[in-house]
Design an enzyme around this catalytic site. Structure first.
Site, PDB file in Angstrom:
ATOM      1  N   TYR A   1      -2.887  -5.683  13.386  1.00 35.87           N
ATOM      2  CA  TYR A   1      -3.544  -4.776  12.440  1.00 35.87           C
ATOM      3  C   TYR A   1      -4.423  -3.749  13.157  1.00 35.87           C
ATOM      4  O   TYR A   1      -5.296  -4.118  13.951  1.00 35.87           O
ATOM      5  CB  TYR A   1      -4.385  -5.586  11.459  1.00 35.87           C
ATOM      6  CG  TYR A   1      -5.022  -4.766  10.371  1.00 35.87           C
ATOM      7  CD1 TYR A   1      -4.267  -4.262   9.320  1.00 35.87           C
ATOM      8  CD2 TYR A   1      -6.388  -4.492  10.388  1.00 35.87           C
ATOM      9  CE1 TYR A   1      -4.842  -3.507   8.317  1.00 35.87           C
ATOM     10  CE2 TYR A   1      -6.977  -3.739   9.389  1.00 35.87           C
ATOM     11  CZ  TYR A   1      -6.197  -3.250   8.357  1.00 35.87           C
ATOM     12  OH  TYR A   1      -6.773  -2.496   7.371  1.00 35.87           O
TER      13      TYR A   1
ATOM     14  N   GLU B   1       0.811  -1.217   0.000  1.00 38.42           N
ATOM     15  CA  GLU B   1       0.000   0.000   0.000  1.00 38.42           C
ATOM     16  C   GLU B   1       0.846   1.269   0.000  1.00 38.42           C
ATOM     17  O   GLU B   1       0.431   2.300  -0.496  1.00 38.42           O
ATOM     18  CB  GLU B   1      -0.946  -0.002   1.202  1.00 38.42           C
ATOM     19  CG  GLU B   1      -1.994   1.077   1.164  1.00 38.42           C
ATOM     20  CD  GLU B   1      -3.168   0.785   2.081  1.00 38.42           C
ATOM     21  OE1 GLU B   1      -3.647   1.729   2.720  1.00 38.42           O
ATOM     22  OE2 GLU B   1      -3.618  -0.380   2.150  1.00 38.42           O
TER      23      GLU B   1
ATOM     24  N   ASP C   1      -3.016  -3.164   2.568  1.00 33.30           N
ATOM     25  CA  ASP C   1      -3.609  -3.443   3.872  1.00 33.30           C
ATOM     26  C   ASP C   1      -4.784  -4.402   3.726  1.00 33.30           C
ATOM     27  O   ASP C   1      -5.617  -4.261   2.813  1.00 33.30           O
ATOM     28  CB  ASP C   1      -4.090  -2.147   4.530  1.00 33.30           C
ATOM     29  CG  ASP C   1      -2.965  -1.437   5.271  1.00 33.30           C
ATOM     30  OD1 ASP C   1      -1.827  -1.920   5.225  1.00 33.30           O
ATOM     31  OD2 ASP C   1      -3.230  -0.390   5.882  1.00 33.30           O
TER      32      ASP C   1
END
Length: 616
Positions: free
Chosen positions: A320, A7, A110
């Site tokens: 995360y 990303e 992500d």
């Protein structure tokens, strides 16, 4: 050559490092049979209205409903207006060349809705037809990355996730572009009055609370307080009735049989209720709950907390961050004892971590059915050192919450004593017999601190106790508190409904405004638009924000619950619900709000002038 697309550059470089790829090229790194490239977040976005022939802001164009949406390269503002970002164009050309030469494409953006959208928009814009695989990981540790690459998923497994993201993107364009133009045009095009699918109901919540407080008229009321004693222990009781009439309360006050009035025995015990209570530990943190805690304890904005947490994630220290789940599955729970062991020497939580080694861990936060894309935020167990004070603070909130969540229940005894003397009084007392999870931070409950007695003596029904002091209390009703970021984030979870129970509130998360990952940006957008401002820790509407609210408050676009229902629909699409039905409904919704605002906007100029005059 296998092509891995991340990303952003920092993640691409980290992935390359794990695989030992060290040859740096322009826009990518290669080695060991891989090329690691990256986006810069959103390289592409839905094309602006002029790309569909809607030139200028004109009433006859509304509502703008493109038959098929186009993608456009991200633009930057220059002295010549908005132009394609040359750095983005260059990186897209690099990605295209790599994709053309690829034997395999691996998606490492992500692992969430927006990450999927970032890749798919690049993939479709470049007209790539090659199949791709998906890296889906919940932490950036070397082992998690390697394990993820050993278990790559077919890209098609995430088609419904992209559908949800794409529908979110299109619905935001339709509502935002049309509503903004409709209100601005009907207001006379004097200024751009931005509206949005999520930002406008959020603004409405802030404005409504502000006006409720501004218009609040406090009411005076009276209570009677007494202090009683038994076995040299003094405790407090408050009249259960509130009195509006001072003459009435003074008459009752005179009937209270206190020692000073010549009554050695003045309070008759009419009821004693003692109940044990087990207070379960809190659930693990998701992004939203962590942002709330960081705002309450440290005053960090939601955006600051997200950025800190993202940095900790990329530094391999936490899992995360953009998760909306406060639970973990049994597979993750199996590794929790070993994870807790890594913190036995922590300066603040070491003793509690050691204690957890001796007991069966609480499983309140363990429920695989409540884990969606990612589990709750956890530390990874990697050693943390040299952190800045703000990173250390947020990191410790993650570690501390983990220790709390798997700790024992807090055991209390809650006692209520009812006393009669002229009127009925109630004495409350809470005694903690075993602190359990509350021993981690040693924090007391916020509510009713001033009304509870630290301890109450043992008494029995029928006993009469001396009243050593009595006092008349004059109080005023208080309005609700202004929204700060913590309380607003909490309200956004439930579309403004006031729900204190954390599990019930969590159950409504799919019907909230926005998502944990987007709520910080909503607040920042409202500040950028000059609709709200920060005053200390409070979020306060500006005159411009109030003027817009006055015009839209009764319109569909300002209805929090309705917008929350759209968010729930987007989550349903992620699990396979009809895209066609959603698009049809959002199109009809767009038609409705556009027409409403074209009519209502005629009053906005007057509202803005009124607010300017008020300011003067």
């Amino acid at each position: 050559m296998k092509i891995v697309i991340a990303e952003k550059p920092s993640v691409g470089r980290e992935l390359a490092k794990v695989f030992g790829a060290t040859t740096r090229k322009d826009g990518y790194i290669e080695g060991k049979g891989y090329s690691f490239t990256w986006a810069f977040g959103h390289l592409l976005q839905l094309a602006p209205p002029q790309d569909y022939g809607f030139i200028g802001w004109r009433k006859q164009h509304l509502p703008m409903l493109p038959a098929k949406f186009k993608l456009a390269v991200r633009k930057i503002k220059t002295k010549d207006g908005f132009v394609e970002d040359p750095a983005v164009r260059k990186q897209l050309d690099t990605i295209k060349k790599l994709f053309d030469d690829a034997t395999e494409i691996i998606v490492a953006t992500d692992a969430g809705r927006e990450g999927e959208l970032i890749f798919r928009y690049i993939y479709y814009y470049l007209k790539c037809k090659k199949p791709f695989k998906r890296l889906w990981i919940s932490s950036q540790t070397d082992e998690a990355i390697k394990d993820g690459f050993r278990n790559l998923k077919p890209g098609t497994d995430y088609d419904t996730l992209f559908n949800s993201a794409h529908c979110r993107s299109e619905s935001d364009w339709l509502v935002g572009m049309n509503a903004t133009q409709a209100l601005s045009i009907s207001a006379g095009n004097r200024t751009v009055l931005s509206l949005g699918r999520v930002q406008t109901p959020t603004l409405a919540m802030i404005c409504a609370r502000f006006l409720e407080i501004k218009n609040f008229v406090p009411q005076t009321y009276f209570q009677i307080s007494i202090q009683l004693t038994k076995d040299e222990q003094t405790f407090k009781a408050i009249s259960i009735s509130n009195y509006k009439d001072k003459t009435e309360v003074e008459a009752i006050f005179n009937l209270v049989e206190d020692v000073a009035s010549g009554f050695p025995i003045g309070g008759n015990i009419t009821a004693v209720e003692a109940k044990p209570r087990k207070e379960p530990p809190p659930l693990l943190h998701d992004l939203s709950s962590l942002q709330q805690e960081a705002n309450k304890k440290k005053g960090y904005t939601a955006d600051q907390t997200l950025n800190i947490l993202q940095n900790l994630y990329e530094s391999k220290l936490v899992s995360y961050p953009r998760t909306g789940s406060r639970y973990i599955g049994d597979d993750v729970f199996a590794g929790v004892p070993a994870l807790i062991d890594k913190f036995v020497n922590h300066p603040d939580f070491g003793k509690q971590a050691q204690f957890l080694q001796t007991i069966s861990l609480n499983k309140r936060s363990v429920n695989a059915k409540k884990v969606t894309d990612h589990h709750a935020v956890l530390p990874t167990g990697e050693e943390a050192y040299g952190l800045s004070p703000d990173k250390q603070a947020v990191y410790d909130m993650v570690v501390g919450r983990m220790v709390e969540a798997f700790h024992q229940e807090c055991l209390k005894e809650i006692t209520k004593i009812t006393i009669q003397s002229g009127t009925t009084f109630l004495a409350n007392g809470t005694v903690i017999s075993s602190a359990g999870w509350r021993s981690v931070f040693n924090e007391t409950e916020d509510d009713k601190k001033d009304e509870d007695n630290a301890a109450l003596p043992k008494v029995a029904v029928g006993e009469q106790l001396p009243i050593v002091e009595k006092s008349l209390l004059e109080k005023q009703t208080k309005p609700k508190a202004m929204y700060n970021e913590a309380s607003l984030l909490k309200a956004l979870e439930t579309s403004g409904k006031e729900i204190e129970d954390e599990e019930l509130r969590y159950a409504m998360k799919d019907s909230g405004l926005g998502t944990p990952a987007t709520r910080a940006s909503i607040i920042e957008t409202l500040i950028t638009r000059e609709y709200i401002t920060r005053e200390k820790r409070n979020l306060v509407p500006t005159n411009k924000g109030l003027a817009v609210y006055e015009v839209v408050k009764d319109k569909q676009i300002a209805q929090a619950e309705l917008t929350g229902q759209w968010e729930k629909r987007l989550e349903e699409i992620r699990t396979g619900a009809s895209v066609k039905d959603f698009k049809s409904e959002i199109t009809e919704y767009t038609r409705t709000i556009t027409n409403e605002l074209l009519i209502a906007g005629a009053t906005i100029s007057g509202k803005l002038e009124e607010k300017k005059a008020e300011k003067v």
